[in-house]
Each structure stands twice: as structure tokens, then as C-alpha cells.
Design a protein around this motif. Sequence first.
Motif, mmCIF file in Angstrom:
data_model
loop_
_atom_site.group_PDB
_atom_site.id
_atom_site.type_symbol
_atom_site.label_atom_id
_atom_site.label_comp_id
_atom_site.label_asym_id
_atom_site.label_seq_id
_atom_site.Cartn_x
_atom_site.Cartn_y
_atom_site.Cartn_z
ATOM 1 N N SER A 74 21.727 -13.046 16.853
ATOM 2 C CA SER A 74 20.465 -12.298 16.794
ATOM 3 C C SER A 74 20.287 -11.698 15.412
ATOM 4 O O SER A 74 21.254 -11.503 14.655
ATOM 5 N N SER A 128 12.294 -9.431 15.255
ATOM 6 C CA SER A 128 13.621 -9.776 15.775
ATOM 7 C C SER A 128 13.580 -11.175 16.367
ATOM 8 O O SER A 128 12.546 -11.635 16.864
ATOM 9 N N ALA A 129 14.705 -11.844 16.327
ATOM 10 C CA ALA A 129 14.837 -13.195 16.882
ATOM 11 C C ALA A 129 16.265 -13.382 17.358
ATOM 12 O O ALA A 129 17.193 -12.716 16.871
ATOM 13 N N GLY A 188 14.442 -16.872 21.332
ATOM 14 C CA GLY A 188 13.381 -15.907 21.574
ATOM 15 C C GLY A 188 13.054 -15.139 20.311
ATOM 16 O O GLY A 188 13.835 -15.090 19.358
ATOM 17 N N ALA A 189 11.911 -14.546 20.258
ATOM 18 C CA ALA A 189 11.468 -13.742 19.117
ATOM 19 C C ALA A 189 10.526 -12.662 19.615
ATOM 20 O O ALA A 189 9.878 -12.812 20.665
ATOM 21 N N SER A 190 10.476 -11.557 18.850
ATOM 22 C CA SER A 190 9.599 -10.462 19.255
ATOM 23 C C SER A 190 9.116 -9.709 18.024
ATOM 24 O O SER A 190 9.747 -9.725 16.969
ATOM 25 N N VAL A 191 7.977 -9.075 18.194
ATOM 26 C CA VAL A 191 7.402 -8.221 17.165
ATOM 27 C C VAL A 191 7.050 -6.888 17.793
ATOM 28 O O VAL A 191 6.348 -6.851 18.805
ATOM 29 N N SER A 192 7.564 -5.806 17.187
ATOM 30 C CA SER A 192 7.287 -4.466 17.716
ATOM 31 C C SER A 192 6.487 -3.696 16.669
ATOM 32 O O SER A 192 6.923 -3.550 15.521
#
Length: 434
Positions: A107, A285-286, A311-315
Motif C-alpha cells: 500500500s 492512497s492505493a 484498490g485506490a481512494s481519494v480523500s
Amino acid sequence: MKMRPKRVPLTILALVMACTTATAQEGKTLRLSLAEAEQFAVEHNKTMRNAELDVKKAELEHWKTLSTMLPQVKAGFDYQNMLGYTMNMGGFSIPLNPNGTFSLTASMALTGAQIVGTTLQRISQEMSDITREQTEQTTRANVKNVYVSILVMEQTVELLDSSMSNLSRLAATAQNAVDVGASEQVDADKLQVQVATMQNSITSTRRQLELLRNSLLLQLGADVADTVVLTTTLEQVLDLDEAARLLTENFDIHRNYDYQLLQQSEKLAKRNVTMAYMDFTPTLSAYYQYSSKTYFGAEEGMNMTPPNMIGASVSVPLFSSGTRTANVKSAKINYQEAVNSKQQAEDGLKVQYNQLRYDLASALESYDIQRRNLELSRKVFANVTEKYKFGRASSLEVTTASSDIISAQSNYIQAVMSVVSAQIEIENLMNIGK
């Protein structure tokens, strides 16, 4: 017949232990010039070593901040055992056999604060480097001060011993004159009192010399049982031409360590403003995960675990009730304070430079006067003692002359140390003495 072991006499055992202790406490002799003493202190002084450790700590902190931006990999193994339970689903059943799942996850998360944090740590590392160099400068200056003090005290003892020898001979001559009735006892007593006064001065000087030697060992970081032999003479250390040249040297404030630290503090405060703004930026994040599930029973159970997953995300921060805005304003105020402190320190350093130039010039003038005064006092003392031998000078004149030479010697010592101290201070301020 059984032989009994011989007992070692207690006196021999005690003697062996005493010799062992004496050998363990015996120090070595260090023959050091001034330059060698300064370098020895840089390598062994405890404060200097702590400063070097602080540099290494700053390097590790920078790497710790940088590593948070790099991929983080972890592995795990999960074991489950349903103790023979079978799940019934209408007309068929599924045995839940013991199973284990191995997983490997990589990660990475990236924020604006992490990026700015690496620059902050880099500035902190640079400040640690400057502090280490400043500590080295201070260590060298302390060693030079003590080194010169020892040389001056050694010269003082030699001069006082010489005067003491002459005065003792005069006192003995005066007492002989009293014994044969050619002089009064009060004259001899005056000289004896002066002999005692000079002896007390010599004893006091020797005690100060011993304290200075112990202080030098402490500054060097050497063992307290060591002995230091100074190989540089006072004439070699007391470079009056170099001291006079400093009066004409231009002051480059950017070389000063205190000013360099203030510059770094200003830069750090400015980066903190940027860091405060980073609270408004999103977090990216990924991750990647590999899983492998194994059943340990006789029959293969149902496996619904995918072997690969990404997976990936943006906050994005939206609302914090004004906290982030307040942090930005506070950081800006701190930055302005750092700017003001640097400007004030710049003016103060310039004033300090002018004062140190004045102090050095005054010290050089005083040294020249006290050197000539000491030479004159020695000549007067030699002249008076010679006259006293032939009855052409009184005991009062001898007493006065001996008191004058002690006073002149004390003033000369103070003048020498004033020159050395003033020179060291202005060299440290200008950072040119290393």
C-alpha cells in the motif's frame, strides 16, 4: 597423604591488588601542540560527540519522513478451524474444513503534508550540521583559552621563582647583617614578610595551574589520569600581527553561525506556512493484495477469496470549523516573528562586531603597556636588590620593588589573556579562526 594448598599471605595479596589498581589508574602522557589539542578535543570531547550524534538523529528523522511516502508491504497468515461444523444448504451440505489464508499487501498513501514534511526535515538536518560546526568552534575556542592560560601561568611561576630566589638571598643577607650588629632586626623582618608574601603568590599560582591542567583534560575529553605536555610556546600562540590584522578584516555576517541558524529558522517557519496549507489538499492512497487460501481437510471447501485485488481512494477535506484556516494564520504569524528576529539579530551582530573590535584594540594597547611595565619592574627590582647588597638601598625600597613586580606580573597576565580572549571572540563572531 593429602596435600593442602598453600595459602597466599594477605600482605602479598594486598600488595598485588594495590599494584594492579595503580597500573589501572596510571594515565598516559599526551604531548600536544595547540592545533593538536584542538583536534584531539574535536575527536574526543563529549559535547562534540553529542553534537555529531544529533546530526545522525536528524538524518534518521529525514529518512523516517521520506519513508512514509514509499510503498509499505506487509504479509500475514490467518488460520481458521470450525471444529468439524458442516453448513447445511437445503439438499446438500458443505463441510467447513480447517483452512489457512496467506496474504501479501502493498500500500502507499501520499499527502501534501508528507511532501512538505521532507523539506522540513531537510532544513532541520541542515540546522543540526550548523550546530555541530558551532559546537566545534566553541570547543576549539575553549581549548585555546585554557591552553594559553596554562602557558601564561607556567611563565608566571618561572618569573616568580626567579624573583623569589633573589629576594630569599637578600633576606638571608639582611639577617646576617643583623646577627653581626650591622643592621636592625626590623629591616630583616620586612624582607622575611615579603619573602612569605611572594611564596604565597607562587603557591597560589601553582594551584591555579593545576586547576587549569585538569580543566584542559576535561575540555580535551581525555582520561583524568592522563598528563598533557604543551609543545607550543606562548610566543607562538600570541600572534599580535594576526590580532592587529583582524581589526582591518571586513565582517561577513553570513559566515556567522548564529545568523545561519536564524536563516534556517526563518526558512523553517516559511515552510510551516506551506505545511498548514497542505491540510486543504486531498489524500491519495492505493493498494495491491495477493491472497492464497488452503484447506487442510480431506475435502476442498468453498473458496470465495480472490487471489488478486487492487484498490485506490481519494480523500478530500471539506469542513473543519475553521481549524485549518486558523492554523494557516498562526503559521504566518510565526513566520513574521522569525523574520523580525533575524533582522534584530543582524543589527545586534553588527553592534557586537564593532564592540569586539574596540575590545581587541584596547587589549592590544594594554598588552603593550603592561609588557613594558613588567620589563621595567624587573629592571627596577634587579637594580634595587643590587644596591641593597652594598647598603645603598633600604629594605623598604626592596619591599616596594618586590610588590611592584608581583603587581606588574598580575597585570601582564591579565593583559595577555585579554588579547587572547578578544581575538578568540572576534574570530568566532567572524568564523575565520578555524
